[in-house]
Design a protein around this motif. Sequence first.
Motif, PDB file in Angstrom:
ATOM      1  N   THR A 217       0.535  -1.169  -0.154  1.00 50.22           N
ATOM      2  CA  THR A 217      -0.247  -0.263   0.251  1.00 50.22           C
ATOM      3  C   THR A 217       0.706   1.410  -0.331  1.00 50.22           C
ATOM      4  O   THR A 217       1.972   0.979   0.495  1.00 50.22           O
ATOM      5  N   SER A 218       0.215   2.484  -0.072  1.00 54.77           N
ATOM      6  CA  SER A 218       0.961   3.902   0.045  1.00 54.77           C
ATOM      7  C   SER A 218       1.429   3.845   1.458  1.00 54.77           C
ATOM      8  O   SER A 218       1.909   5.169   1.545  1.00 54.77           O
ATOM      9  N   ARG A 219       0.888   3.536   2.170  1.00 55.01           N
ATOM     10  CA  ARG A 219       0.837   3.955   3.368  1.00 55.01           C
ATOM     11  C   ARG A 219       1.572   3.039   4.404  1.00 55.01           C
ATOM     12  O   ARG A 219       2.005   3.182   6.168  1.00 55.01           O
ATOM     13  N   HIS A 220       2.031   1.896   3.936  1.00 50.25           N
ATOM     14  CA  HIS A 220       2.589   1.076   4.963  1.00 50.25           C
ATOM     15  C   HIS A 220       4.041   0.877   4.664  1.00 50.25           C
ATOM     16  O   HIS A 220       4.590  -0.015   3.652  1.00 50.25           O
ATOM     17  N   TYR A 357      -5.041  10.592   4.513  1.00 52.63           N
ATOM     18  CA  TYR A 357      -3.974  10.254   4.709  1.00 52.63           C
ATOM     19  C   TYR A 357      -4.285   9.311   6.028  1.00 52.63           C
ATOM     20  O   TYR A 357      -3.202   8.326   6.410  1.00 52.63           O
ATOM     21  N   GLY A 358      -5.414   9.166   6.159  1.00 54.37           N
ATOM     22  CA  GLY A 358      -5.465   7.822   7.097  1.00 54.37           C
ATOM     23  C   GLY A 358      -5.132   7.736   8.106  1.00 54.37           C
ATOM     24  O   GLY A 358      -4.553   8.872   8.701  1.00 54.37           O
ATOM     25  N   ILE A 421       4.405   6.407   1.116  1.00 53.85           N
ATOM     26  CA  ILE A 421       4.850   7.076   2.041  1.00 53.85           C
ATOM     27  C   ILE A 421       6.683   6.826   2.485  1.00 53.85           C
ATOM     28  O   ILE A 421       6.921   7.219   2.942  1.00 53.85           O
ATOM     29  N   LYS A 422       6.492   6.060   1.255  1.00 51.99           N
ATOM     30  CA  LYS A 422       8.213   5.876   0.233  1.00 51.99           C
ATOM     31  C   LYS A 422       8.921   6.831   0.322  1.00 51.99           C
ATOM     32  O   LYS A 422      10.351   6.927   0.507  1.00 51.99           O
ATOM     33  N   ASP A 423       8.776   8.276  -0.340  1.00 52.47           N
ATOM     34  CA  ASP A 423       9.140   9.352  -0.204  1.00 52.47           C
ATOM     35  C   ASP A 423       9.472  10.122   1.079  1.00 52.47           C
ATOM     36  O   ASP A 423       9.728  11.557   1.271  1.00 52.47           O
ATOM     37  N   ARG A 429      11.942   0.149   3.710  1.00 52.63           N
ATOM     38  CA  ARG A 429      11.869  -1.572   2.966  1.00 52.63           C
ATOM     39  C   ARG A 429      10.540  -1.557   3.365  1.00 52.63           C
ATOM     40  O   ARG A 429       9.842  -1.472   3.937  1.00 52.63           O
ATOM     41  N   THR A 430      10.064  -1.433   1.890  1.00 54.69           N
ATOM     42  CA  THR A 430       8.871  -3.125   2.619  1.00 54.69           C
ATOM     43  C   THR A 430       8.448  -4.127   1.832  1.00 54.69           C
ATOM     44  O   THR A 430       9.730  -4.998   2.022  1.00 54.69           O
ATOM     45  N   LEU A 431       7.378  -4.905   1.535  1.00 57.33           N
ATOM     46  CA  LEU A 431       7.066  -5.936   1.259  1.00 57.33           C
ATOM     47  C   LEU A 431       8.464  -6.663   0.566  1.00 57.33           C
ATOM     48  O   LEU A 431       8.683  -7.891   0.116  1.00 57.33           O
ATOM     49  N   LEU A 432       8.453  -6.092  -0.843  1.00 56.84           N
ATOM     50  CA  LEU A 432       9.396  -6.096  -1.957  1.00 56.84           C
ATOM     51  C   LEU A 432      10.454  -5.900  -1.609  1.00 56.84           C
ATOM     52  O   LEU A 432      11.347  -6.265  -3.272  1.00 56.84           O
ATOM     53  N   ARG A 433      11.412  -4.915  -0.688  1.00 54.94           N
ATOM     54  CA  ARG A 433      12.121  -4.514  -0.739  1.00 54.94           C
ATOM     55  C   ARG A 433      12.670  -4.299  -0.076  1.00 54.94           C
ATOM     56  O   ARG A 433      12.939  -3.400   1.034  1.00 54.94           O
ATOM     57  N   PHE A 434      14.204  -4.627   0.240  1.00 59.14           N
ATOM     58  CA  PHE A 434      15.364  -4.648   1.193  1.00 59.14           C
ATOM     59  C   PHE A 434      16.947  -4.311   1.245  1.00 59.14           C
ATOM     60  O   PHE A 434      17.508  -3.765   1.414  1.00 59.14           O
ATOM     61  N   ARG A 435      16.370  -3.662  -0.248  1.00 60.21           N
ATOM     62  CA  ARG A 435      17.617  -3.100  -0.757  1.00 60.21           C
ATOM     63  C   ARG A 435      17.564  -1.743  -2.150  1.00 60.21           C
ATOM     64  O   ARG A 435      16.659  -1.456  -2.211  1.00 60.21           O
TER      65      ARG A 435
END
Length: 436
Positions: A217-220, A357-358, A421-423, A429-435
Amino acid sequence: MVSTSWRRIKEVLAGISAGTIVSVRGWVYRTRSSGNIVFMTLRDASGVIQVTIKKGNLPDPQFEAAKTALIESSVELSGEVKEDPRAPGGYEILARSVQVVNFAEPFPITKDQSPEFLLDQRHLWLRSRKLTAALKIRSTVVGAIHQFFRDRGFYEFDAPVLQPNQCEGGSTLFEVKYYQDKTYLSQSWQLYAEAGVFALEKIYNVGPTFRAEKSKTSRHLSEFWMAEMEAAWMDLHDITEIAKDEVRFVIGQVVEKNPDDLAVLERDIETLRKLSKAKYPTITYTEALEVLRTKAGMEVDWGKDLRTVEEDTIMKFFETPVVVTNYPLEIMAFYKPPDPKDPKTALCFDMLAPEAYGEIIGGSQRSTDIAQMSERLRQMGEKIENYQWYFDLRRYGSVPHAGYGLGVERLVAWICHAENIKDTIPFPRTLLRFRP
Ligand code: 4AD
Ligand code: MG
């Protein structure tokens, strides 16, 4: 170099040194040359300035070096500050000396790159103006949180990052090998803070928090920073008022300290100024369902948690954050107590931000009923032995206490009006990325 008393670009753009020689250093933001002239834009942490480098105004080898320096080369230069209404910022530097500190290789980031490519290049993309602006605002936000609590007599208190227990449900725990045993990364500072308040009474922390969120999601984020507070002798009402004050204070600090960064992000500063002074309403979960039903024609069965779509729909009817209290007890974490006035609900709250923005804050009063908490943990399949230390806090001088956690990136995202939220964090670090 004429002088090694370096000026920040922002100071030069303020105009006070017009007509004098200054020295600045930074990175080539843009560059183009034609014949005997190089138009360079130089960037440092404080801003960007136009530099005109003319052959003949400086030694030839320096001119040739400046001409061949690619974007992101590092440069030290000095020259005369000239007012020029056509230059961005209204001032430019006419170079008298240019030293290329490092000739950059062709920069991999060019125009129109995909978000995934930019995340692969995050170590370089950090230099972009928008990300730089968001990170400066993040710095203000975290500094303001520390100031807010310290000014009110709260002590900073640290909890372990490696924790044997869950706090917010086992499904999002990150497991870590611990010698011959296993442990987990912190989901929340809270349970340890509940021990801390018996010594220090009023405590807070801003720390890294980990959750294996299995959805995109754009929030997690999987790793985020939570600003938490916990206080003895306080109830739900007390902490909701502190939370409102905290958010207003933080926004006010950003308005005061980051107007340039808000402009880079095209965030309307007047909206924020109003938010720093506005009154934020408190409603109950049941009233929130009423808003959904009567104003948006949306039926939600009493007892269901509010999903993103419902939070966003409710917030269409508010211009400020809203505190929502008394969620159904059944769907709440084990430590949230029933409200004696309405026992099917918990003494808890979320703060929802406007502009879609929840949830930015979650908190509650804390249960002091060992039997009730044990039962709820047992239902979740937890080992009760692991919580005996926590129950001790109810055995030795228990007092009413309460606290909450604010998602730093969620708040920064809203303040910056970021799409994702990544910005708001240097290396997400997300479900698909830790690099990288
Ligand atoms: O509502 P949460 O889960 O509350 C707690 O963890 C409590 N133990 C806090 C306390 O009472 N001391 O999380 C608090 C806030 C959320 O409102 C949200 O802003 C943020 O933390 N948050 C996240 N932010 C980014 N990515 C995630 N995966 C997040 N999960 C929660
Ligand atoms: Mg929550």
